[in-house]
Design a protein around this motif. Structure first.
Motif, PDB file in Angstrom:
ATOM      1  N   THR A  23      33.555  30.534  39.436  1.00 56.64           N
ATOM      2  CA  THR A  23      34.268  30.570  40.703  1.00 56.64           C
ATOM      3  C   THR A  23      35.625  31.235  40.507  1.00 56.64           C
ATOM      4  O   THR A  23      36.246  31.095  39.455  1.00 56.64           O
ATOM      5  CB  THR A  23      34.472  29.148  41.247  1.00 56.64           C
ATOM      6  N   PRO A  24      36.100  31.966  41.511  1.00 51.86           N
ATOM      7  CA  PRO A  24      37.407  32.609  41.352  1.00 51.86           C
ATOM      8  C   PRO A  24      38.524  31.574  41.362  1.00 51.86           C
ATOM      9  O   PRO A  24      38.479  30.610  42.122  1.00 51.86           O
ATOM     10  CB  PRO A  24      37.494  33.531  42.564  1.00 51.86           C
ATOM     11  N   ALA A  25      39.485  31.781  40.504  1.00 51.95           N
ATOM     12  CA  ALA A  25      40.632  30.881  40.411  1.00 51.95           C
ATOM     13  C   ALA A  25      41.901  31.682  40.652  1.00 51.95           C
ATOM     14  O   ALA A  25      41.947  32.886  40.406  1.00 51.95           O
ATOM     15  CB  ALA A  25      40.679  30.221  39.039  1.00 51.95           C
ATOM     16  N   TYR A  26      42.919  30.985  41.134  1.00 46.61           N
ATOM     17  CA  TYR A  26      44.182  31.626  41.448  1.00 46.61           C
ATOM     18  C   TYR A  26      45.298  30.860  40.757  1.00 46.61           C
ATOM     19  O   TYR A  26      45.265  29.639  40.669  1.00 46.61           O
ATOM     20  CB  TYR A  26      44.397  31.645  42.964  1.00 46.61           C
ATOM     21  N   VAL A  27      46.281  31.595  40.274  1.00 47.79           N
ATOM     22  CA  VAL A  27      47.372  30.997  39.516  1.00 47.79           C
ATOM     23  C   VAL A  27      48.691  31.575  40.007  1.00 47.79           C
ATOM     24  O   VAL A  27      48.800  32.779  40.242  1.00 47.79           O
ATOM     25  CB  VAL A  27      47.195  31.278  38.001  1.00 47.79           C
ATOM     26  N   GLU A  28      49.671  30.693  40.150  1.00 43.52           N
ATOM     27  CA  GLU A  28      51.049  31.113  40.415  1.00 43.52           C
ATOM     28  C   GLU A  28      51.939  30.455  39.382  1.00 43.52           C
ATOM     29  O   GLU A  28      51.718  29.304  39.011  1.00 43.52           O
ATOM     30  CB  GLU A  28      51.494  30.687  41.816  1.00 43.52           C
ATOM     31  N   LYS A  29      52.946  31.198  38.926  1.00 45.07           N
ATOM     32  CA  LYS A  29      53.879  30.629  37.960  1.00 45.07           C
ATOM     33  C   LYS A  29      55.286  31.070  38.289  1.00 45.07           C
ATOM     34  O   LYS A  29      55.494  32.082  38.955  1.00 45.07           O
ATOM     35  CB  LYS A  29      53.507  31.014  36.541  1.00 45.07           C
ATOM     36  N   LEU A  69      40.206  22.242  44.027  1.00 46.71           N
ATOM     37  CA  LEU A  69      40.928  21.518  42.986  1.00 46.71           C
ATOM     38  C   LEU A  69      42.205  22.283  42.683  1.00 46.71           C
ATOM     39  O   LEU A  69      42.154  23.486  42.413  1.00 46.71           O
ATOM     40  CB  LEU A  69      40.089  21.385  41.719  1.00 46.71           C
ATOM     41  N   THR A  70      43.343  21.593  42.753  1.00 49.21           N
ATOM     42  CA  THR A  70      44.643  22.192  42.463  1.00 49.21           C
ATOM     43  C   THR A  70      45.296  21.416  41.329  1.00 49.21           C
ATOM     44  O   THR A  70      45.373  20.191  41.384  1.00 49.21           O
ATOM     45  CB  THR A  70      45.565  22.139  43.703  1.00 49.21           C
ATOM     46  N   VAL A  71      45.745  22.125  40.303  1.00 46.95           N
ATOM     47  CA  VAL A  71      46.465  21.517  39.181  1.00 46.95           C
ATOM     48  C   VAL A  71      47.880  22.073  39.203  1.00 46.95           C
ATOM     49  O   VAL A  71      48.071  23.290  39.247  1.00 46.95           O
ATOM     50  CB  VAL A  71      45.788  21.826  37.832  1.00 46.95           C
ATOM     51  N   THR A  72      48.878  21.169  39.193  1.00 49.12           N
ATOM     52  CA  THR A  72      50.276  21.571  39.301  1.00 49.12           C
ATOM     53  C   THR A  72      51.057  21.055  38.100  1.00 49.12           C
ATOM     54  O   THR A  72      50.895  19.909  37.701  1.00 49.12           O
ATOM     55  CB  THR A  72      50.897  21.005  40.595  1.00 49.12           C
ATOM     56  N   SER A 101      39.025  16.759  31.406  1.00 44.26           N
ATOM     57  CA  SER A 101      38.828  18.215  31.374  1.00 44.26           C
ATOM     58  C   SER A 101      40.139  18.947  31.130  1.00 44.26           C
ATOM     59  O   SER A 101      40.207  19.868  30.307  1.00 44.26           O
ATOM     60  CB  SER A 101      38.197  18.692  32.681  1.00 44.26           C
ATOM     61  N   VAL A 102      41.185  18.564  31.851  1.00 45.86           N
ATOM     62  CA  VAL A 102      42.482  19.231  31.682  1.00 45.86           C
ATOM     63  C   VAL A 102      43.061  18.922  30.301  1.00 45.86           C
ATOM     64  O   VAL A 102      43.602  19.823  29.635  1.00 45.86           O
ATOM     65  CB  VAL A 102      43.456  18.821  32.814  1.00 45.86           C
ATOM     66  N   PHE A 106      41.820  27.242  34.073  1.00 46.82           N
ATOM     67  CA  PHE A 106      42.502  27.413  32.800  1.00 46.82           C
ATOM     68  C   PHE A 106      42.064  28.658  32.040  1.00 46.82           C
ATOM     69  O   PHE A 106      42.635  28.966  30.994  1.00 46.82           O
ATOM     70  CB  PHE A 106      42.375  26.151  31.938  1.00 46.82           C
ATOM     71  N   ARG A 107      41.078  29.391  32.560  1.00 47.34           N
ATOM     72  CA  ARG A 107      40.811  30.715  32.008  1.00 47.34           C
ATOM     73  C   ARG A 107      42.003  31.621  32.277  1.00 47.34           C
ATOM     74  O   ARG A 107      42.222  32.591  31.575  1.00 47.34           O
ATOM     75  CB  ARG A 107      39.557  31.320  32.647  1.00 47.34           C
ATOM     76  N   LYS A 108      42.757  31.304  33.321  1.00 43.17           N
ATOM     77  CA  LYS A 108      43.926  32.100  33.680  1.00 43.17           C
ATOM     78  C   LYS A 108      45.215  31.459  33.179  1.00 43.17           C
ATOM     79  O   LYS A 108      46.307  31.845  33.596  1.00 43.17           O
ATOM     80  CB  LYS A 108      43.990  32.273  35.203  1.00 43.17           C
ATOM     81  N   PHE A 109      45.115  30.498  32.286  1.00 46.94           N
ATOM     82  CA  PHE A 109      46.317  29.866  31.739  1.00 46.94           C
ATOM     83  C   PHE A 109      47.071  30.817  30.816  1.00 46.94           C
ATOM     84  O   PHE A 109      48.243  30.625  30.549  1.00 46.94           O
ATOM     85  CB  PHE A 109      45.952  28.591  30.983  1.00 46.94           C
ATOM     86  N   TYR A 110      46.414  31.895  30.375  1.00 45.33           N
ATOM     87  CA  TYR A 110      47.081  32.886  29.530  1.00 45.33           C
ATOM     88  C   TYR A 110      48.286  33.507  30.247  1.00 45.33           C
ATOM     89  O   TYR A 110      49.173  34.058  29.617  1.00 45.33           O
ATOM     90  CB  TYR A 110      46.110  33.999  29.113  1.00 45.33           C
ATOM     91  N   VAL A 111      48.322  33.406  31.564  1.00 41.31           N
ATOM     92  CA  VAL A 111      49.418  33.961  32.339  1.00 41.31           C
ATOM     93  C   VAL A 111      50.750  33.370  31.883  1.00 41.31           C
ATOM     94  O   VAL A 111      51.776  34.035  31.892  1.00 41.31           O
ATOM     95  CB  VAL A 111      49.198  33.710  33.845  1.00 41.31           C
TER      96      VAL A 111
END
Length: 193
Positions: A22-28, A145-148, A66-67, A185-190
């Motif tokens: 599924t597509p995931a979105y990340v903001e930092k 699901l949102t992780v902050t 999981s997290v 978390f595949r996009k946690f590399y950001v």
């Protein structure tokens, strides 16, 4: 030479697994230096009491496991006394309608005929043919699901990731939660940039 031929065959399952995620979105927060964060603690945001409390306990435990697994893989550790980062999550399941288009095909049929030249009966088969699309709407459940992550000292949000996917019921299963957390978390590399 045989090794070169085997590489595409070995890569196919990986490409299919990543493509089906599924597509995931990340903001930092761009001003935050993530190299100084190594510990985290969970914020208890679930204060609901009632009939769904036990199901929420299962979902809460599944999200935490999981997290925690993903963050420990990144080198972070849980510290409940003096964490660098506070983590919270939110799960929203809502009903929505989605437009669908289904292809419509004609029914295949046969025609029997008499051939006077050969003096026998013959059969002609007509396969089904594409007739167009049947448009409609269907009711589906979408789970988000949102992780902050919040800096523990400044109380400023430094990272947030979320994903939305179709779910079967009001409560997310362990497998759905793990899939969503893995997508996020595949996009946690950001954060490492």
């Amino acid at each position: 030479m045989n090794v070169l031929k085997a590489i595409p065959v070995l890569m196919l399952p990986i490409v299919l697994a990543v493509g089906c995620a599924t597509p995931a979105y990340v903001e930092k927060d761009e001003t935050t230096d993530f190299s100084r964060y190594k510990t985290y603690a969970w914020i208890d945001t679930d204060k609901k009491e009632g009939k769904n409390r036990h199901n929420n306990d299962f979902m809460k435990r599944n999200v935490h496991e999981s997290v925690n697994a993903r963050l420990q893989k990144e080198g972070w550790r849980e510290d409940k006394t003096r964490p660098d980062v506070l983590i919270s999550y939110d799960i929203l399941v809502e009903k929505t309608t989605r437009e669908q288009s289904n292809p419509v095909y004609s029914a295949p049929f046969r025609r029997v005929f008499y051939n006077p030249f050969y003096r026998r009966w013959g059969t002609i088969y007509y396969p089904s043919s594409f007739m167009g699309y049947d448009y409609g709407t269907a009711e589906v459940r979408e789970g988000t699901l949102t992780v902050t992550m919040v800096d523990a000292k400044t109380d400023k949000t430094i990272w947030q990731g979320w994903t939305t996917d179709d779910v079967n019921s009001r409560n997310l299963t362990r497998k759905e939660i793990q899939s969503s957390v893995n997508s996020i978390f595949r996009k946690f590399y950001v954060v490492k940039r």
